[in-house]
Design a protein around this motif. Structure first.
Motif, short mmCIF file in Angstrom:
data_model
loop_
_atom_site.label_atom_id
_atom_site.label_comp_id
_atom_site.label_asym_id
_atom_site.label_seq_id
_atom_site.Cartn_x
_atom_site.Cartn_y
_atom_site.Cartn_z
N ASP A 135 -5.66 11.23 -1.08
CA ASP A 135 -4.82 10.85 -2.25
C ASP A 135 -3.42 10.63 -1.73
OD1 ASP A 135 -4.37 13.41 -1.37
OD2 ASP A 135 -4.07 14.27 -3.62
N PRO A 154 -0.19 8.43 -0.87
CA PRO A 154 0.11 7.25 -1.51
C PRO A 154 -0.27 6.16 -0.34
CG PRO A 154 1.81 8.82 -2.11
CD PRO A 154 0.85 9.59 -1.00
N SER A 155 -0.02 6.38 0.97
CA SER A 155 -0.50 5.40 2.05
C SER A 155 -1.85 4.92 1.89
CB SER A 155 0.26 5.79 3.17
OG SER A 155 -0.51 7.13 3.74
N VAL A 171 -4.02 5.80 -0.27
CA VAL A 171 -4.56 5.06 -1.76
C VAL A 171 -4.14 3.61 -1.82
CG1 VAL A 171 -3.82 5.06 -4.29
CG2 VAL A 171 -4.29 7.03 -3.12
N LYS A 172 -2.90 3.24 -1.10
CA LYS A 172 -2.62 1.83 -1.23
C LYS A 172 -3.33 1.08 -0.33
CE LYS A 172 1.63 -1.00 -0.14
NZ LYS A 172 2.81 -1.00 0.41
N LEU A 173 -3.53 1.36 0.88
CA LEU A 173 -4.64 0.74 1.92
C LEU A 173 -5.94 0.60 1.15
CD1 LEU A 173 -5.00 -0.34 4.77
CD2 LEU A 173 -5.91 1.95 5.12
N GLU A 198 -6.58 0.31 -1.95
CA GLU A 198 -6.56 -0.54 -3.07
C GLU A 198 -6.33 -2.11 -2.54
OE1 GLU A 198 -3.39 0.95 -5.32
OE2 GLU A 198 -4.69 2.32 -6.37
N GLU A 199 -5.39 -2.39 -1.46
CA GLU A 199 -5.07 -3.52 -0.93
C GLU A 199 -6.20 -4.16 -0.23
OE1 GLU A 199 -0.23 -2.86 -0.02
OE2 GLU A 199 -1.65 -2.71 1.64
N SER A 230 -3.21 10.97 6.83
CA SER A 230 -1.92 10.10 6.42
C SER A 230 -1.14 10.07 7.65
CB SER A 230 -1.34 10.75 5.39
OG SER A 230 -0.81 11.99 5.54
#
Length: 256
Positions: A17, A19-20, A22-24, A26-27, A63
């Motif tokens: 969870d 941010p890095s 989650v972002k990966l 999603e991207e 992370s």
């Protein structure tokens, strides 16, 4: 993601969870892929986009491994587990020790005698439609492995430079839905499976002693990473001997 299934749970080390992470996810659109492809895409990312190298410790969060951009068996495994759990793929850790001979050539010869005879090791077991599959072949990135394949093209057996295999020319490292390995022939002790790396490292840790731990974190690992980068560029640092875990550890290698 909270789950009653411990093989999907978030932990301190499996911080999917963050941010890095989650972002990966999603991207890359990993969560939208079919299950088989989802596993393979994440496996390939950890194998080649997180290059082989040595972090400050084994028990660091996923992370942090992602931020470093490099890792070894244990830390890359933590990241692989976190990413897979972040897209709903059950997994667990299988813990071992391997003989330090597998690290010869990466560990500088001056400090090799000071290293413990056994090194903490792990691989990831992932649940597929056919059952649990062992994933260890993600440890070495392709560029690093190709240098070793070129330098040792005369043999399929290698124990050193982060490799322990009898099929160097074509090791089973690609995701095909089956087991992948690159260091499996150096295993000394089998500790069994753990639901998460947190549990494994609470019971087992790689300790060199206080002074040696400090030297490793602040000096030796950077030296080792410089050697790894040189190998990735095609320059192989010489090792005086390359041992074989199931032999005397004193065998010499003609290329060394």
């Amino acid at each position: 993601m909270n789950s009653a299934d411990p093989h999907l749970a978030k932990t301190r080390l499996l911080d999917f969870d963050a941010p890095s992470i989650v972002k990966l996810i999603e991207e890359r659109g990993w969560a939208d892929l079919p299950r088989y492809t989802r596993i393979g895409a994440i496996y390939d990312f950890v194998r080649n986009e997180i290059v082989f190298g040595y972090n400050r410790a084994d028990d660091i969060p996923a992370s942090e491994v992602l931020a470093d951009g490099y890792g070894q068996c244990n830390t890359k495994g933590t990241l692989l587990m976190a990413l897979l759990r972040g897209v709903g793929i059950c997994n667990r850790l299988h813990g071992f020790t391997i003989h330090k001979a597998l690290q010869r050539g990466v560990v500088p010869e001056l400090v090799y005698p000071l290293a413990p005879s056994e090194i903490l090791h792990s691989w990831v077991e992932v649940e597929t439609d056919e059952g649990w599959v062992n994933l260890e072949g993600f440890i070495l990135d392709t560029s690093f492995l190709q240098t070793l394949q070129q330098e040792f093209s005369y043999t399929d057996s290698l124990c050193g430079y982060g490799v322990g295999t009898e099929c160097l020319s074509a090791p089973p490292v690609a995701w095909t839905g089956h087991d992948t390995y690159i260091q499996d022939n150096g295993i000394v002790h089998d500790f069994g499976t753990f639901e998460a790396p947190d549990e494994f490292y609470s019971e087992h840790c790689q300790s060199f002693g206080f002074v040696r731990d400090l030297l490793y974190r602040h000096v030796v690992r950077h030296w080792m990473n410089a050697r790894v980068r040189a190998i990735r560029r095609g320059t192989l640092p010489r090792a005086s001997r390359l041992g074989r875990p199931n032999h005397s550890h004193e065998e010499t290698n003609s290329a060394a």
